[in-house]
Design a protein around this motif. Sequence first.
Motif, PDB file in Angstrom:
ATOM      1  N   LEU A  81     -11.795  -7.558  16.604  1.00 19.76           N
ATOM      2  CA  LEU A  81     -11.615  -6.639  15.479  1.00 19.76           C
ATOM      3  C   LEU A  81     -10.737  -5.457  15.853  1.00 19.76           C
ATOM      4  O   LEU A  81      -9.853  -5.059  15.078  1.00 19.76           O
ATOM      5  CB  LEU A  81     -12.980  -6.151  14.991  1.00 19.76           C
ATOM      6  CG  LEU A  81     -13.802  -7.162  14.199  1.00 19.76           C
ATOM      7  CD1 LEU A  81     -15.243  -6.688  14.068  1.00 19.76           C
ATOM      8  CD2 LEU A  81     -13.197  -7.381  12.812  1.00 19.76           C
ATOM      9  N   THR A  82     -10.967  -4.881  17.030  1.00 17.87           N
ATOM     10  CA  THR A  82     -10.109  -3.765  17.439  1.00 17.87           C
ATOM     11  C   THR A  82      -8.691  -4.257  17.716  1.00 17.87           C
ATOM     12  O   THR A  82      -7.721  -3.548  17.418  1.00 17.87           O
ATOM     13  CB  THR A  82     -10.690  -3.039  18.665  1.00 17.87           C
ATOM     14  OG1 THR A  82     -10.984  -3.990  19.703  1.00 17.87           O
ATOM     15  CG2 THR A  82     -11.959  -2.289  18.304  1.00 17.87           C
ATOM     16  N   ALA A  83      -8.561  -5.468  18.252  1.00 21.72           N
ATOM     17  CA  ALA A  83      -7.213  -6.020  18.442  1.00 21.72           C
ATOM     18  C   ALA A  83      -6.512  -6.154  17.098  1.00 21.72           C
ATOM     19  O   ALA A  83      -5.354  -5.737  16.939  1.00 21.72           O
ATOM     20  CB  ALA A  83      -7.303  -7.382  19.141  1.00 21.72           C
ATOM     21  N   GLY A  84      -7.197  -6.728  16.105  1.00 18.48           N
ATOM     22  CA  GLY A  84      -6.601  -6.861  14.781  1.00 18.48           C
ATOM     23  C   GLY A  84      -6.261  -5.526  14.169  1.00 18.48           C
ATOM     24  O   GLY A  84      -5.193  -5.355  13.551  1.00 18.48           O
ATOM     25  N   ALA A  85      -7.161  -4.552  14.338  1.00 15.41           N
ATOM     26  CA  ALA A  85      -6.931  -3.227  13.766  1.00 15.41           C
ATOM     27  C   ALA A  85      -5.691  -2.572  14.374  1.00 15.41           C
ATOM     28  O   ALA A  85      -4.841  -2.023  13.650  1.00 15.41           O
ATOM     29  CB  ALA A  85      -8.160  -2.346  13.996  1.00 15.41           C
ATOM     30  N   TYR A  86      -5.545  -2.622  15.688  1.00 11.00           N
ATOM     31  CA  TYR A  86      -4.398  -1.976  16.326  1.00 11.00           C
ATOM     32  C   TYR A  86      -3.098  -2.749  16.087  1.00 11.00           C
ATOM     33  O   TYR A  86      -2.022  -2.145  16.034  1.00 11.00           O
ATOM     34  CB  TYR A  86      -4.664  -1.774  17.818  1.00 11.00           C
ATOM     35  CG  TYR A  86      -5.648  -0.652  18.078  1.00 11.00           C
ATOM     36  CD1 TYR A  86      -5.334   0.657  17.744  1.00 11.00           C
ATOM     37  CD2 TYR A  86      -6.895  -0.905  18.632  1.00 11.00           C
ATOM     38  CE1 TYR A  86      -6.233   1.695  17.962  1.00 11.00           C
ATOM     39  CE2 TYR A  86      -7.808   0.123  18.855  1.00 11.00           C
ATOM     40  CZ  TYR A  86      -7.468   1.422  18.514  1.00 11.00           C
ATOM     41  OH  TYR A  86      -8.371   2.445  18.719  1.00 11.00           O
ATOM     42  N   LEU A  87      -3.180  -4.062  15.942  1.00 12.74           N
ATOM     43  CA  LEU A  87      -1.980  -4.794  15.549  1.00 12.74           C
ATOM     44  C   LEU A  87      -1.509  -4.321  14.176  1.00 12.74           C
ATOM     45  O   LEU A  87      -0.313  -4.062  13.969  1.00 12.74           O
ATOM     46  CB  LEU A  87      -2.273  -6.300  15.522  1.00 12.74           C
ATOM     47  CG  LEU A  87      -2.455  -6.993  16.875  1.00 12.74           C
ATOM     48  CD1 LEU A  87      -2.918  -8.432  16.681  1.00 12.74           C
ATOM     49  CD2 LEU A  87      -1.168  -6.963  17.708  1.00 12.74           C
ATOM     50  N   MET A  88      -2.443  -4.189  13.241  1.00 10.59           N
ATOM     51  CA  MET A  88      -2.088  -3.723  11.900  1.00 10.59           C
ATOM     52  C   MET A  88      -1.540  -2.303  11.950  1.00 10.59           C
ATOM     53  O   MET A  88      -0.556  -1.975  11.279  1.00 10.59           O
ATOM     54  CB  MET A  88      -3.301  -3.809  10.977  1.00 10.59           C
ATOM     55  CG  MET A  88      -3.758  -5.228  10.669  1.00 10.59           C
ATOM     56  SD  MET A  88      -2.568  -6.163   9.686  1.00 10.59           S
ATOM     57  CE  MET A  88      -2.815  -5.414   8.062  1.00 10.59           C
ATOM     58  N   GLN A  89      -2.166  -1.434  12.747  1.00  2.00           N
ATOM     59  CA  GLN A  89      -1.686  -0.062  12.858  1.00  2.00           C
ATOM     60  C   GLN A  89      -0.265  -0.014  13.403  1.00  2.00           C
ATOM     61  O   GLN A  89       0.498   0.903  13.079  1.00  2.00           O
ATOM     62  CB  GLN A  89      -2.619   0.756  13.762  1.00  2.00           C
ATOM     63  CG  GLN A  89      -3.959   1.103  13.132  1.00  2.00           C
ATOM     64  CD  GLN A  89      -4.797   1.996  14.026  1.00  2.00           C
ATOM     65  OE1 GLN A  89      -4.285   2.636  14.947  1.00  2.00           O
ATOM     66  NE2 GLN A  89      -6.094   2.047  13.757  1.00  2.00           N
ATOM     67  N   ASN A  90       0.102  -0.997  14.214  1.00  2.00           N
ATOM     68  CA  ASN A  90       1.457  -1.046  14.779  1.00  2.00           C
ATOM     69  C   ASN A  90       2.424  -1.835  13.914  1.00  2.00           C
ATOM     70  O   ASN A  90       3.553  -2.110  14.335  1.00  2.00           O
ATOM     71  CB  ASN A  90       1.399  -1.658  16.189  1.00  2.00           C
ATOM     72  CG  ASN A  90       0.964  -0.662  17.247  1.00  2.00           C
ATOM     73  OD1 ASN A  90       1.761   0.165  17.696  1.00  2.00           O
ATOM     74  ND2 ASN A  90      -0.302  -0.715  17.632  1.00  2.00           N
ATOM     75  N   GLY A  91       1.995  -2.209  12.714  1.00  2.00           N
ATOM     76  CA  GLY A  91       2.886  -2.903  11.792  1.00  2.00           C
ATOM     77  C   GLY A  91       3.087  -4.368  12.108  1.00  2.00           C
ATOM     78  O   GLY A  91       4.015  -4.994  11.590  1.00  2.00           O
ATOM     79  N   ILE A  92       2.241  -4.939  12.945  1.00  2.00           N
ATOM     80  CA  ILE A  92       2.332  -6.357  13.295  1.00  2.00           C
ATOM     81  C   ILE A  92       1.384  -7.113  12.369  1.00  2.00           C
ATOM     82  O   ILE A  92       0.162  -6.945  12.441  1.00  2.00           O
ATOM     83  CB  ILE A  92       1.951  -6.588  14.767  1.00  2.00           C
ATOM     84  CG1 ILE A  92       2.863  -5.776  15.687  1.00  2.00           C
ATOM     85  CG2 ILE A  92       2.014  -8.078  15.115  1.00  2.00           C
ATOM     86  CD1 ILE A  92       2.389  -5.705  17.128  1.00  2.00           C
ATOM     87  N   THR A  93       1.927  -7.916  11.496  1.00  2.00           N
ATOM     88  CA  THR A  93       1.108  -8.578  10.476  1.00  2.00           C
ATOM     89  C   THR A  93       1.095 -10.097  10.587  1.00  2.00           C
ATOM     90  O   THR A  93       0.245 -10.753   9.975  1.00  2.00           O
ATOM     91  CB  THR A  93       1.602  -8.194   9.075  1.00  2.00           C
ATOM     92  OG1 THR A  93       2.986  -8.588   8.943  1.00  2.00           O
ATOM     93  CG2 THR A  93       1.483  -6.689   8.848  1.00  2.00           C
ATOM     94  N   ASN A  94       2.033 -10.673  11.354  1.00  2.00           N
ATOM     95  CA  ASN A  94       2.100 -12.130  11.476  1.00  2.00           C
ATOM     96  C   ASN A  94       1.165 -12.587  12.597  1.00  2.00           C
ATOM     97  O   ASN A  94       1.600 -12.992  13.675  1.00  2.00           O
ATOM     98  CB  ASN A  94       3.529 -12.586  11.739  1.00  2.00           C
ATOM     99  CG  ASN A  94       3.631 -14.106  11.838  1.00  2.00           C
ATOM    100  OD1 ASN A  94       2.840 -14.833  11.241  1.00  2.00           O
ATOM    101  ND2 ASN A  94       4.601 -14.570  12.611  1.00  2.00           N
ATOM    102  N   PHE A  95      -0.137 -12.473  12.345  1.00  2.00           N
ATOM    103  CA  PHE A  95      -1.107 -12.912  13.341  1.00  2.00           C
ATOM    104  C   PHE A  95      -2.294 -13.561  12.640  1.00  2.00           C
ATOM    105  O   PHE A  95      -2.514 -13.387  11.445  1.00  2.00           O
ATOM    106  CB  PHE A  95      -1.577 -11.739  14.219  1.00  2.00           C
ATOM    107  CG  PHE A  95      -2.409 -10.697  13.523  1.00  2.00           C
ATOM    108  CD1 PHE A  95      -3.793 -10.810  13.470  1.00  2.00           C
ATOM    109  CD2 PHE A  95      -1.822  -9.584  12.933  1.00  2.00           C
ATOM    110  CE1 PHE A  95      -4.572  -9.844  12.849  1.00  2.00           C
ATOM    111  CE2 PHE A  95      -2.588  -8.609  12.303  1.00  2.00           C
ATOM    112  CZ  PHE A  95      -3.966  -8.739  12.256  1.00  2.00           C
ATOM    113  N   ARG A  96      -3.031 -14.327  13.404  1.00  2.00           N
ATOM    114  CA  ARG A  96      -4.261 -14.951  12.944  1.00  2.00           C
ATOM    115  C   ARG A  96      -5.365 -14.667  13.958  1.00  2.00           C
ATOM    116  O   ARG A  96      -5.104 -14.450  15.144  1.00  2.00           O
ATOM    117  CB  ARG A  96      -4.094 -16.462  12.780  1.00  2.00           C
ATOM    118  CG  ARG A  96      -3.204 -16.863  11.618  1.00  2.00           C
ATOM    119  CD  ARG A  96      -3.890 -16.634  10.277  1.00  2.00           C
ATOM    120  NE  ARG A  96      -3.045 -17.096   9.178  1.00  2.00           N
ATOM    121  CZ  ARG A  96      -2.206 -16.340   8.512  1.00  2.00           C
ATOM    122  NH1 ARG A  96      -2.059 -15.052   8.862  1.00  2.00           N
ATOM    123  NH2 ARG A  96      -1.488 -16.828   7.523  1.00  2.00           N
TER     124      ARG A  96
END
Length: 612
Positions: A81-96
């Motif tokens: 969850l924290t990985a997903g949150a920080y990816l989103m905060q960094n503008g990285i959206t192409n992830f699963r």
Amino acid sequence: MAFTLPESNIPLDIDFDPEYLRQRFAEDKQARLRKDQLAQFQGLSDVLEVDDRDPFSEPITREPVTEELDVLVLGGGFGGLTAGAYLMQNGITNFRMVEYGGDYGGTWYWNRYPGVQCDIESHIYMPLLEETGYVPSQRYADGSEIFEHAQRIGRHYDLYSRTYFQTRATHAEWDEDQQRWAVTTDRGDRFRTKFLMRCNGALTKPQLPKVPGIGDFQGKIFHTSRWDYAYTGGTQAGNLENLRDKRVAVVGTGATGVQVVPYLAQDVKELVVVQRTPSVVQPRNNRKTDPEWKASLGPGWQYERHDNFNGIISGHEVEGNHVDDGWTHLFPALGGQHLVDTPVGDLPAADQATIAEVADMQLLMGAHARVDEIVSDPATADGLKPWFGYMCKRPCFNDEYLDTFNRPNVTLAASPSGIDGITATGIVVAGEHHEVDCIVFATGFETGSGPAGIYGYDVIGRDGNSLQEYFSDGAKTFHGFFTHGFPNFVELGMTQTAYYVNFVYMLDRKARHSARLIKHMLDNGLGTFEPTLEAETDWVRKVRESNEPRMAYWGACTPGYYNGQGDVSKAVFMDVYNSSEIDFWNMIEDWWEAGQFDELTLEPSRSALPVG
């Protein structure tokens, strides 16, 4: 009694005999040692007599998917969850994200037994509180509140649309030509991803002891991580009405057993508490969150609280004690400065070691005194007293556990060798047969079998190298994140970073650091990162050296997961960097701010696949 330090001959005012305790500790260890060590356990899924299915979510039906990604996150606990949150905060959206459970939470998804709570103050344990606008309702939140917060993070960062639940990774292999990881799942999914973040967590695979006769039992058996409320009735808050005519045995007296025993005792006809090793159980003193304090919180309050807590347990000088809990009083006490007027650091090394040992023993004697104060039956009280170093097992904090043994329907069945066997009608402990209708295993999760054993899959890096084999004699990373020969692979578990108490804080910091490195790679058109072998070797050496002072202590401990059930090479903390958490994360920040990345090999992207 009269006791003096070996070098300076400074007297210590203590009321116990350290030499006697050393002998008792050695006897306790010998009584509990088993030749099979970690092999005494088996995975829950390996025991046909115990249901390993998910009782909390309806089965999800979907077709396999094939996707090209920037990032694949394995695990949906607080690490994922924290990985997903920080990816989103960094503008990285192409992830699963891929998660075995039916929702987020990891341990907090599976652990829904009555009485489940956190033993770290909720305001520093639950991540991303400020970011999600939430303040926990009490000092130590119930498991249901923590699970709800995991869901809150998923909603806040739009992670649900990016997550495949009830899905396990089965294989991950690096494709050097394409600079991609190829990952398959048990649903037939095929992911190709530039970066792979493993966030499965250390407490993933439930375990049971290997007990003769388990298949003969005619009653109900389940593990606490698969609690069967259809059988027991009630909720996590208790009221287990279906057990009021039942005789129940609960096996295990670690953190889970200590929490669940008081709730079972309130409702069952008879409760047998099967104990192999007693736990240190200190007061919890839970309370509701003060509304005025909540209203006073300003920006940055959670990380200020983190720094204060981590500073205290890491031995730094800080202003005040914001959390003021058992942990922040425990770690200073372990230093033993209260025993002498002279600064401990100014004393000879032999004196410092003795002071640390005596301080540890003094804490244990305090725990013994608490047992005597609360438990009325002297024989039961003696059975509940641990005889090992205070930090050989994770201390527990609970206000109801010890009182429970004063109830007429509760029996302590203690044996240092564990369960003798199970029959059709009950459980045998120390040669005595206890008739029971239900057996609840509060025996925790697998900790020492290595990456493939715990996670159920291997990671194959460059040139076909197996991570399971590469880590067979311990983790090998740079700063606890990255591994030579495994490009673009990030380990977010408990590997070679500094960690003492608050596991989720470590996960949060690792996720934050990893996400910004991935953003740097994508923004600059870089294809791979990987630590140099020299940097990795140097960090592994530092980690191993940092643990050398603790080896003698662990070696003298009674068997438990902290010391690999007696095999110190498999101790859970062997691959933790024994350093101040404050100093470690400051070092990581300095490394990042320098922007040189000298210890990493960065290669340009050779692939025409889209990124961003």
